[in-house]
Design a protein around this motif. Structure first.
Motif, PDB file in Angstrom:
ATOM      1  N   LEU A  28       0.816  -1.200   0.000  1.00 24.70           N
ATOM      2  CA  LEU A  28       0.000   0.000   0.000  1.00 24.70           C
ATOM      3  C   LEU A  28       0.854   1.255   0.000  1.00 24.70           C
ATOM      4  O   LEU A  28       0.448   2.292  -0.527  1.00 24.70           O
ATOM      5  N   LEU A  29       2.020   1.143   0.574  1.00 25.07           N
ATOM      6  CA  LEU A  29       2.911   2.299   0.559  1.00 25.07           C
ATOM      7  C   LEU A  29       3.348   2.621  -0.863  1.00 25.07           C
ATOM      8  O   LEU A  29       3.487   3.774  -1.250  1.00 25.07           O
ATOM      9  N   ARG A  50      11.422   5.778   0.246  1.00 22.23           N
ATOM     10  CA  ARG A  50      11.612   5.170  -1.066  1.00 22.23           C
ATOM     11  C   ARG A  50      13.088   4.976  -1.437  1.00 22.23           C
ATOM     12  O   ARG A  50      13.984   5.416  -0.726  1.00 22.23           O
ATOM     13  N   GLU A  51      13.268   4.276  -2.555  1.00 17.51           N
ATOM     14  CA  GLU A  51      14.553   4.119  -3.240  1.00 17.51           C
ATOM     15  C   GLU A  51      15.390   2.950  -2.736  1.00 17.51           C
ATOM     16  O   GLU A  51      16.436   2.639  -3.310  1.00 17.51           O
ATOM     17  N   GLU A 307      12.923  10.062  21.484  1.00 15.29           N
ATOM     18  CA  GLU A 307      12.201   9.125  20.643  1.00 15.29           C
ATOM     19  C   GLU A 307      13.179   8.195  19.942  1.00 15.29           C
ATOM     20  O   GLU A 307      14.340   8.551  19.729  1.00 15.29           O
ATOM     21  N   ILE A 308      12.681   6.999  19.606  1.00 16.19           N
ATOM     22  CA  ILE A 308      13.479   6.005  18.914  1.00 16.19           C
ATOM     23  C   ILE A 308      12.860   5.740  17.555  1.00 16.19           C
ATOM     24  O   ILE A 308      11.645   5.599  17.426  1.00 16.19           O
ATOM     25  N   GLN A 309      13.686   5.684  16.544  1.00 15.16           N
ATOM     26  CA  GLN A 309      13.236   5.341  15.204  1.00 15.16           C
ATOM     27  C   GLN A 309      13.728   3.941  14.865  1.00 15.16           C
ATOM     28  O   GLN A 309      14.897   3.609  15.093  1.00 15.16           O
ATOM     29  N   ILE A 310      12.821   3.096  14.368  1.00 12.75           N
ATOM     30  CA  ILE A 310      13.159   1.742  13.949  1.00 12.75           C
ATOM     31  C   ILE A 310      12.937   1.616  12.451  1.00 12.75           C
ATOM     32  O   ILE A 310      11.882   1.988  11.934  1.00 12.75           O
ATOM     33  N   LEU A 311      13.938   1.095  11.746  1.00  9.38           N
ATOM     34  CA  LEU A 311      13.832   0.873  10.319  1.00  9.38           C
ATOM     35  C   LEU A 311      13.676  -0.614  10.042  1.00  9.38           C
ATOM     36  O   LEU A 311      14.311  -1.450  10.688  1.00  9.38           O
ATOM     37  N   SER A 312      12.829  -0.941   9.074  1.00  9.39           N
ATOM     38  CA  SER A 312      12.520  -2.325   8.731  1.00  9.39           C
ATOM     39  C   SER A 312      13.223  -2.743   7.447  1.00  9.39           C
ATOM     40  O   SER A 312      13.179  -2.029   6.437  1.00  9.39           O
ATOM     41  N   ASP A 313      13.886  -3.885   7.476  1.00 12.53           N
ATOM     42  CA  ASP A 313      14.491  -4.455   6.278  1.00 12.53           C
ATOM     43  C   ASP A 313      13.396  -5.172   5.497  1.00 12.53           C
ATOM     44  O   ASP A 313      13.020  -6.297   5.814  1.00 12.53           O
ATOM     45  N   ASP A 314      12.866  -4.520   4.479  1.00  9.97           N
ATOM     46  CA  ASP A 314      11.709  -5.025   3.744  1.00  9.97           C
ATOM     47  C   ASP A 314      12.075  -5.626   2.389  1.00  9.97           C
ATOM     48  O   ASP A 314      11.241  -5.715   1.481  1.00  9.97           O
ATOM     49  N   GLN A 327      12.346  -5.172  -7.358  1.00 10.49           N
ATOM     50  CA  GLN A 327      11.634  -4.115  -8.064  1.00 10.49           C
ATOM     51  C   GLN A 327      12.607  -3.038  -8.552  1.00 10.49           C
ATOM     52  O   GLN A 327      13.719  -2.906  -8.019  1.00 10.49           O
ATOM     53  N   PRO A 328      12.211  -2.256  -9.544  1.00 13.59           N
ATOM     54  CA  PRO A 328      13.044  -1.119  -9.941  1.00 13.59           C
ATOM     55  C   PRO A 328      13.273  -0.180  -8.758  1.00 13.59           C
ATOM     56  O   PRO A 328      12.451  -0.112  -7.829  1.00 13.59           O
ATOM     57  N   ARG A 329      14.344   0.537  -8.804  1.00 17.15           N
ATOM     58  CA  ARG A 329      14.704   1.400  -7.675  1.00 17.15           C
ATOM     59  C   ARG A 329      13.591   2.358  -7.285  1.00 17.15           C
ATOM     60  O   ARG A 329      13.338   2.582  -6.099  1.00 17.15           O
ATOM     61  N   ASP A 330      12.865   2.913  -8.270  1.00 18.38           N
ATOM     62  CA  ASP A 330      11.834   3.894  -7.940  1.00 18.38           C
ATOM     63  C   ASP A 330      10.569   3.251  -7.369  1.00 18.38           C
ATOM     64  O   ASP A 330       9.646   3.955  -6.973  1.00 18.38           O
ATOM     65  N   GLN A 331      10.499   1.907  -7.293  1.00 16.04           N
ATOM     66  CA  GLN A 331       9.372   1.220  -6.695  1.00 16.04           C
ATOM     67  C   GLN A 331       9.746   0.512  -5.390  1.00 16.04           C
ATOM     68  O   GLN A 331       8.970  -0.231  -4.816  1.00 16.04           O
ATOM     69  N   GLN A 332      10.947   0.763  -4.930  1.00 22.86           N
ATOM     70  CA  GLN A 332      11.394   0.166  -3.677  1.00 22.86           C
ATOM     71  C   GLN A 332      11.098   1.094  -2.501  1.00 22.86           C
ATOM     72  O   GLN A 332      11.055   2.320  -2.656  1.00 22.86           O
ATOM     73  N   ALA A 333      10.904   0.504  -1.322  1.00 24.16           N
ATOM     74  CA  ALA A 333      10.664   1.298  -0.111  1.00 24.16           C
ATOM     75  C   ALA A 333      10.910   0.454   1.127  1.00 24.16           C
ATOM     76  O   ALA A 333      10.893  -0.777   1.078  1.00 24.16           O
TER      77      ALA A 333
END
Length: 341
Positions: A28-29, A50-51, A307-314, A327-333
């Motif tokens: 959805l993102l 993105r990217e 605050e803590i920020q968590i990043l997800s390896d998707d 996916q192409p680079r412009d469709q990655q997130a």
């Protein structure tokens, strides 16, 4: 001290299930015309950047900016918080001595003063092949103007495995042999965490091995000397009971530490722990729903925000019939959650 002196990971790796209901699915993102508005409607602290997909290590540049490594690329990306596109990219291929298409598997980052130290997995590839390019420890310097970014400094260090294997205090872990096994195999070597030790040292967090079922943390005493070519020196190792999990990320928060604990392979749940530091092996689970549905691999303590920020390896997330990383680079997130511990 060199002239670069410091200035003062049972949940399967898939999407779905009851715990996923709180988190906006990655697909959805991609489809959203406004990442910001969609994310806020489902979860105020959730955002998609993105990217890239495989967010594996990160550090704060200031309260509004952070820099991220992708373990499938030798490119760092700088983001302004809550803006989807990166504002700067730093290609490390030449600096690390690799081809642009050959990643170094960067997995950990720690900011100390004006320097950000980075560490690769130091493990083999999935077939158990030893590859020199996966054995890198290096540093970047924070550049504040005209826009926050980083630039490389010193030299990449490639002999950390040899130093670990030769340290008498670490002999019982058989790290030389561990470094020849596939990284998700039992008793293999796989590094994923790096944190400011608070005294000029860094703390190296191991996803694998798990001696006696516990997570291994090793103090690196002379990080600035490594980027000048001096061999590593280590402090006494600490074994932490993270319920059979290894370290997937570790971050200094004030005078203590937060640890994302996760499985050595792709089977199992992630949990967050608080740890006072190397003087003790006592840890405490941190109750939070912030990890739900994510594959957390990077922690950032946001400066001046508590605050803590968590990043997800998707990277393995399904998107349009493929995984995100295909996916192409412009469709990655990748997804990110900000919360107060």
């Amino acid at each position: 001290m060199s002239r670069w002196a410091i200035k003062s990971d049972h949940r399967r790796r898939r999407f779905g299930g009851a715990r996923m209901k709180r988190i906006l699915p990655l697909a959805l993102l991609f489809a959203a015309t406004s990442l910001s508005s969609v994310a806020q409607a489902a979860e105020p602290s959730l955002f998609g950047y993105r990217e890239m997909c495989n967010a594996s290590a990160a550090a704060a540049l200031d309260k509004d900016h952070f820099v991220v490594a992708d373990d499938e690329l030798n490119v760092l990306r700088v983001y302004r918080r809550n803006e989807a596109a990166s504002i700067a990219q730093v290609d490390l291929s030449s600096f690390l001595g690799t081809k642009p298409s050959k990643e170094s598997d960067i997995e950990g980052a720690a900011r100390v003063g004006n320097l950000i130290f980075w560490i690769s997995s130091h493990g083999t590839n999935r077939r158990g092949e030893v590859q020199d390019r996966r054995r890198r420890f290096f540093a970047t310097e924070v550049v504040e103007r005209p826009s926050p970014t980083v630039r490389t400094i010193g030299k990449p260090y490639a002999k950390l495995v040899e130093d670990l294997a030769g340290d008498r205090g670490l002999a019982s872990y058989n790290l030389a042999e561990a470094a020849t096994r596939p990284p998700k195999a039992s008793d293999a070597l796989n590094i994923e965490g790096l944190a400011d030790g608070g005294d000029g040292s860094l703390l190296i967090g191991f996803r694998n091995p798990l001696p006696g079922g516990k997570a291994l943390v090793v103090p690196l005493l002379n990080p600035t000397e490594l980027i000048a070519g001096t061999p590593a020196r280590f402090g006494a190792p600490v074994e932490l009971d993270l319920a059979g999990r290894g370290v997937r990320s570790i971050e200094r928060v004030g005078s203590s530490f937060l640890i994302v604990a996760g499985p050595i392979d792709q089977e199992g749940a992630f949990e967050l722990y608080a740890w006072p530091g190397p003087a003790t092996d006592k840890v405490a689970p941190v109750p939070t729903k912030a990890l739900a549905g994510l594959f957390p691999e990077a922690l950032i303590a946001i400066p001046d925000a508590q605050e803590i920020q968590i990043l997800s390896d998707d990277g393995k997330a399904p998107v349009g019939g493929k995984t995100c990383e295909k996916q192409p680079r412009d469709q990655q997130a990748f997804r990110s959650v900000v919360f107060k511990p």
